[in-house]
Design an enzyme around this catalytic site. Structure first.
Site, PDB file in Angstrom:
ATOM      1  N   GLY A  42       0.979  -1.225  -0.031  1.00  0.00           N
ATOM      2  CA  GLY A  42       0.090  -0.097   0.034  1.00  0.00           C
ATOM      3  C   GLY A  42       0.822   1.385   0.039  1.00  0.00           C
ATOM      4  O   GLY A  42       0.261   2.273  -0.379  1.00  0.00           O
ATOM      5  N   GLU A  97       3.541   4.572   5.438  1.00  0.00           N
ATOM      6  CA  GLU A  97       2.714   3.735   5.430  1.00  0.00           C
ATOM      7  C   GLU A  97       1.163   4.318   4.564  1.00  0.00           C
ATOM      8  O   GLU A  97       1.064   5.655   4.596  1.00  0.00           O
ATOM      9  CB  GLU A  97       1.824   3.165   6.858  1.00  0.00           C
ATOM     10  CG  GLU A  97       0.875   2.186   6.997  1.00  0.00           C
ATOM     11  CD  GLU A  97       0.922   1.294   5.969  1.00  0.00           C
ATOM     12  OE1 GLU A  97       1.304   0.719   4.633  1.00  0.00           O
ATOM     13  OE2 GLU A  97       0.407  -0.180   6.385  1.00  0.00           O
ATOM     14  N   ASP A 101      -5.178   2.970  10.378  1.00  0.00           N
ATOM     15  CA  ASP A 101      -6.945   2.448  10.587  1.00  0.00           C
ATOM     16  C   ASP A 101      -6.987   2.049  12.060  1.00  0.00           C
ATOM     17  O   ASP A 101      -6.894   2.922  12.912  1.00  0.00           O
ATOM     18  CB  ASP A 101      -6.993   1.236   9.417  1.00  0.00           C
ATOM     19  CG  ASP A 101      -8.806   1.159   9.271  1.00  0.00           C
ATOM     20  OD1 ASP A 101      -9.166   2.058   9.653  1.00  0.00           O
ATOM     21  OD2 ASP A 101      -8.644  -0.235   9.161  1.00  0.00           O
ATOM     22  N   PHE A 150     -14.398   3.286   3.045  1.00  0.00           N
ATOM     23  CA  PHE A 150     -13.309   2.553   2.477  1.00  0.00           C
ATOM     24  C   PHE A 150     -12.857   3.105   1.409  1.00  0.00           C
ATOM     25  O   PHE A 150     -13.399   3.522   0.427  1.00  0.00           O
ATOM     26  CB  PHE A 150     -13.771   1.274   2.051  1.00  0.00           C
ATOM     27  CG  PHE A 150     -12.779   0.008   1.763  1.00  0.00           C
ATOM     28  CD1 PHE A 150     -12.226  -0.480   2.619  1.00  0.00           C
ATOM     29  CD2 PHE A 150     -12.465  -0.047   0.409  1.00  0.00           C
ATOM     30  CE1 PHE A 150     -11.044  -1.377   2.469  1.00  0.00           C
ATOM     31  CE2 PHE A 150     -11.468  -0.839   0.075  1.00  0.00           C
ATOM     32  CZ  PHE A 150     -10.810  -1.588   1.170  1.00  0.00           C
ATOM     33  N   VAL A 151     -11.476   3.590   1.266  1.00  0.00           N
ATOM     34  CA  VAL A 151     -10.935   4.454   0.097  1.00  0.00           C
ATOM     35  C   VAL A 151      -9.908   3.377  -0.587  1.00  0.00           C
ATOM     36  O   VAL A 151      -9.629   2.493  -0.198  1.00  0.00           O
ATOM     37  CB  VAL A 151     -10.107   5.481   0.804  1.00  0.00           C
ATOM     38  CG1 VAL A 151     -10.919   6.847   1.402  1.00  0.00           C
ATOM     39  CG2 VAL A 151      -9.086   5.322   1.810  1.00  0.00           C
ATOM     40  N   ASP A 157      -5.695  -0.334  -2.042  1.00  0.00           N
ATOM     41  CA  ASP A 157      -6.466  -1.496  -3.054  1.00  0.00           C
ATOM     42  C   ASP A 157      -7.952  -1.847  -2.494  1.00  0.00           C
ATOM     43  O   ASP A 157      -8.122  -1.854  -1.443  1.00  0.00           O
ATOM     44  CB  ASP A 157      -5.651  -2.618  -3.273  1.00  0.00           C
ATOM     45  CG  ASP A 157      -5.779  -3.536  -2.164  1.00  0.00           C
ATOM     46  OD1 ASP A 157      -5.401  -3.168  -1.058  1.00  0.00           O
ATOM     47  OD2 ASP A 157      -6.096  -4.668  -1.979  1.00  0.00           O
ATOM     48  N   ARG A 163      -4.712   0.216  -7.074  1.00  0.00           N
ATOM     49  CA  ARG A 163      -3.720   0.820  -6.425  1.00  0.00           C
ATOM     50  C   ARG A 163      -3.059   1.986  -7.175  1.00  0.00           C
ATOM     51  O   ARG A 163      -2.680   2.836  -6.675  1.00  0.00           O
ATOM     52  CB  ARG A 163      -2.633  -0.159  -6.372  1.00  0.00           C
ATOM     53  CG  ARG A 163      -3.235  -1.094  -5.163  1.00  0.00           C
ATOM     54  CD  ARG A 163      -1.846  -1.981  -4.783  1.00  0.00           C
ATOM     55  NE  ARG A 163      -2.014  -3.174  -4.060  1.00  0.00           N
ATOM     56  CZ  ARG A 163      -2.188  -3.355  -2.863  1.00  0.00           C
ATOM     57  NH1 ARG A 163      -2.342  -2.187  -2.026  1.00  0.00           N
ATOM     58  NH2 ARG A 163      -2.538  -4.659  -2.332  1.00  0.00           N
TER      59      ARG A 163
END
Ligand code: IMP
Ligand code: MG
Length: 172
Positions: A42, A97, A101, A150-151, A157, A163
């Site tokens: 990510g 990162e 979350d 949720f992004v 992803d 991505r």
């Protein structure tokens, strides 16, 4: 079938913010060398962009971790799938990162890195979902605080897709 994606943060806004972050970090680490550690996969877009805007010497390494458990319930265990290539003892390390979350991943990674005796250890993320926090993580800097949605995009992803979107999108 294609998923519907709305723009949450535009490409321009993301790039401008990353530039600001890079400027701040370059000031903070002036005279030194920064060792960026990206968490695969990510972080790749953010790390690539951030590092290109930085004006201090930068080195890079990557780790890969996986969390056991799926969906919203997790066992809380983190497995290291790819460890560091380079020793970090005595170095100025920034963990990079995509998103903070629950904090599960980053809190484990930070504890692990501390055992390797870096000279300094900071965490920067592109995004932060503060509403979801379960594990405390001391963030040096984040790009954007976002609501509990949720992004995808800019490295993030959904089932390994999206991505490569150059903006932060939300799945409708
Ligand atoms: P944490 O361990 O709960 O903080 O989760 C962090 C990881 O979950 C991130 O590195 C992402 O890979 C993933 N993640 C969390 N929220 C999102 C999201 O909204 N979209 C995509 N991936 C996410
Ligand atoms: Mg991730």
């Amino acid at each position: 079938m294609d998923d519907k994606i709305g723009v949450l943060i535009s490409e321009e806004a993301v790039e401008n913010r990353i530039k600001e972050m890079a400027e701040q970090l370059s000031k903070k680490y002036r005279g030194g060398t920064v060792h960026l550690i990206g968490i695969l996969k990510g972080s790749i877009m953010f790390l690539a962009s951030l590092s290109r805007y930085m004006t201090v010497p930068v080195t890079m390494d990557f780790i890969a971790v996986s969390s056991y458990g799926s969906g919203t319930v997790s066992s809380g265990e983190i497995k290291m799938k790819k460890d560091l290539d380079q020793d970090i003892e005595g170095r100025d390390v920034i963990i990079v990162e995509d998103i903070l979350d629950s904090g599960r991943t980053l809190s484990h990674v930070v504890e692990y890195m501390k055992t390797k005796n870096p000279q300094s250890l900071k965490v920067v993320t592109l995004l932060d979902k503060p509403d979801r926090r379960e594990f405390e993580v001391d963030l040096e800097m984040t790009g954007f605080q976002i609501p509990d949605r949720f992004v995808v995009g800019y490295g993030l992803d959904y089932a390994e897709k999206y991505r490569n979107l150059p903006y932060i999108g939300v799945l409708d």
